[in-house]
Design an enzyme around this catalytic site. Structure first.
Site, PDB file in Angstrom:
ATOM      1  CB  SER A  14      -2.592  11.700 -16.742  1.00 59.24           C
ATOM      2  OG  SER A  14      -3.594  12.238 -17.529  1.00 59.24           O
ATOM      3  CE1 TYR A  56      -5.485  10.055 -12.103  1.00 58.69           C
ATOM      4  CE2 TYR A  56      -5.653  11.528 -13.959  1.00 58.69           C
ATOM      5  CZ  TYR A  56      -5.124  10.321 -13.480  1.00 58.69           C
ATOM      6  OH  TYR A  56      -4.669   9.484 -14.156  1.00 58.69           O
ATOM      7  CG  ASN A  83       0.611   1.273 -12.584  1.00 56.71           C
ATOM      8  OD1 ASN A  83      -0.084   1.784 -13.926  1.00 56.71           O
ATOM      9  ND2 ASN A  83      -0.265   0.541 -11.981  1.00 56.71           N
ATOM     10  CG  ASP A 111      -1.806   1.145   1.231  1.00 57.36           C
ATOM     11  OD1 ASP A 111      -1.742   2.074   0.509  1.00 57.36           O
ATOM     12  OD2 ASP A 111      -2.761   1.256   1.976  1.00 57.36           O
ATOM     13  NE  ARG A 143     -10.312  -1.787 -25.164  1.00 58.45           N
ATOM     14  CZ  ARG A 143      -9.491  -1.305 -26.146  1.00 58.45           C
ATOM     15  NH1 ARG A 143      -9.877  -0.173 -26.578  1.00 58.45           N
ATOM     16  NH2 ARG A 143      -8.654  -2.053 -26.553  1.00 58.45           N
ATOM     17  CB  THR A 144      -7.906  -0.078 -16.896  1.00 60.26           C
ATOM     18  OG1 THR A 144      -7.997   1.470 -16.852  1.00 60.26           O
ATOM     19  CG2 THR A 144      -6.627   0.015 -17.906  1.00 60.26           C
ATOM     20  CE  LYS A 167      -1.833  10.020 -12.030  1.00 67.22           C
ATOM     21  NZ  LYS A 167      -0.943   8.663 -12.008  1.00 67.22           N
TER      22      LYS A 167
END
Ligand SMILES: NC(=O)c1ccc[n+]([C@@H]2O[C@H](COP(=O)([O-])OP(=O)(O)OC[C@H]3O[C@@H](n4cnc5c(N)ncnc54)[C@H](OP(=O)(O)O)[C@@H]3O)[C@@H](O)[C@H]2O)c1
Length: 252
Positions: free
Chosen positions: A150, A169, A92, A65, A203-204, A173
């Site tokens: 990103s 988010y 990641n 974690d 696509r995740t 980043k």
């Protein structure tokens, strides 16, 4: 020396699914690295990795974690004790609270608690892993750090891109990109190279079913940055390679 002692070692965070799973598979299958794959949950993480190990790939599982300093320290201890080396670190692991919290539609309604918890995983998590493994890379005299960021963190295009506002988010980043630049500055002149990249919309679980690209496609740039030759780029921000057919720098 045995093959295991000669084999390069990679740590990839968040490999239970999505992009992390694809990166772990690629590094083990194409670069023949021993991949230490990590997940927050033991059973699902182990199950995912057992599939790859079952195909004969050099890959093992460890709990992690990234928000828990003791968990990060335990992984660091494991890698030092078992392998005594680390060649690649891929940061990641991430969370994306945007579609779970309608407040994320505006900077003015974003919950400060969400900004903090997202930053803790996405930016501080990467910092904790870097603090754990970069010293060993420096001792060895080489290493590659790949931060998965990103394009929504590009301050240059952020005022007008078409993506959801997602303040928590994006702020996280941008923080990860700043970490990349600062670390690169400290590592200047060494063969420990740190870079960040955008894998594009995939696509995740995070990207959803409508995204144009697969996690396997998103993993290609991570592979490129994880296997850079000596003298490769230091402190860069790259776009996903498939979109441009090669490693293209993104504006910060
Ligand atoms: N999907 C996209 O379209 C897209 C676009 C641009 C950038 N990205 C970036 O690509 C990376 C991978 O995204 P994805 O689409 O594969 O996401 P995903 O399917 O939601 O997977 C996220 C991964 O992060 C791990 N994780 C979350 N919190 C963690 C924590 N506290 N400690 C350790 N691991 C944690 C999860 O592990 P557990 O399952 O074990 O909890 C999971 O493996 C992220 O950095 C993301 O920001 C994705």
């Amino acid at each position: 020396m045995t093959i295991d002692e000669l084999r390069r070692v990679a740590v990839v965070t968040g490999t239970s699914r999505g992009l992390g799973y694809a990166i772990a598979k690629l590094l083990a299958a194409r670069a023949n690295m021993h991949v230490v794959a990590t997940s927050t949950e033991l059973e699902s993480g182990r199950r995912a990795i057992a599939r790859l190990a079952g195909e004969g790939l050099p890959i093992t599982h460890h709990l992690l974690d990234v928000t828990d300093p003791a968990s990060v320290a335990a992984l660091g201890h494991h890698v030092r004790e078992r392998f005594g080396r680390i060649d690649v670190l891929v940061n990641n692991a991430a969370v994306f609270p945007t579609f779970l919290e309608p407040e994320e539609g505006s900077v003015l309604t974003a919950r400060p608690e969400t900004v903090l918890s997202t930053f803790n995983v996405n930016a501080v998590g990467a910092l904790r892993l870097a603090q754990t493994f970069v010293p060993l890379m420096r001792e060895q005299g080489h290493g590659r750090v790949v931060n998965v960021s990103s394009e929504v963190a590009s301050l240059a295009v952020l005022p007008e891109d078409e993506y959801p506002l997602s303040p928590s988010y994006r702020i996280s980043k941008v923080g990860m990109n700043a970490l990349t630049r600062l670390l690169a500055r400290e590592l200047r002149g060494t063969d420990v190279l740190v870079n960040t990249y955008s894998p594009g919309w995939m696509r995740t679980d995070m990207g959803g079913p409508d995204a144009p690209f697969s996690a396997e496609e998103g993993a290609e740039t991570a592979f490129y940055l994880a296997t850079l030759p000596r003298g490769g780029p230091q402190g860069g921000f790259f776009a996903e390679m498939r979109k441009f057919g090669g490693p293209i720098a993104l504006p910060w």
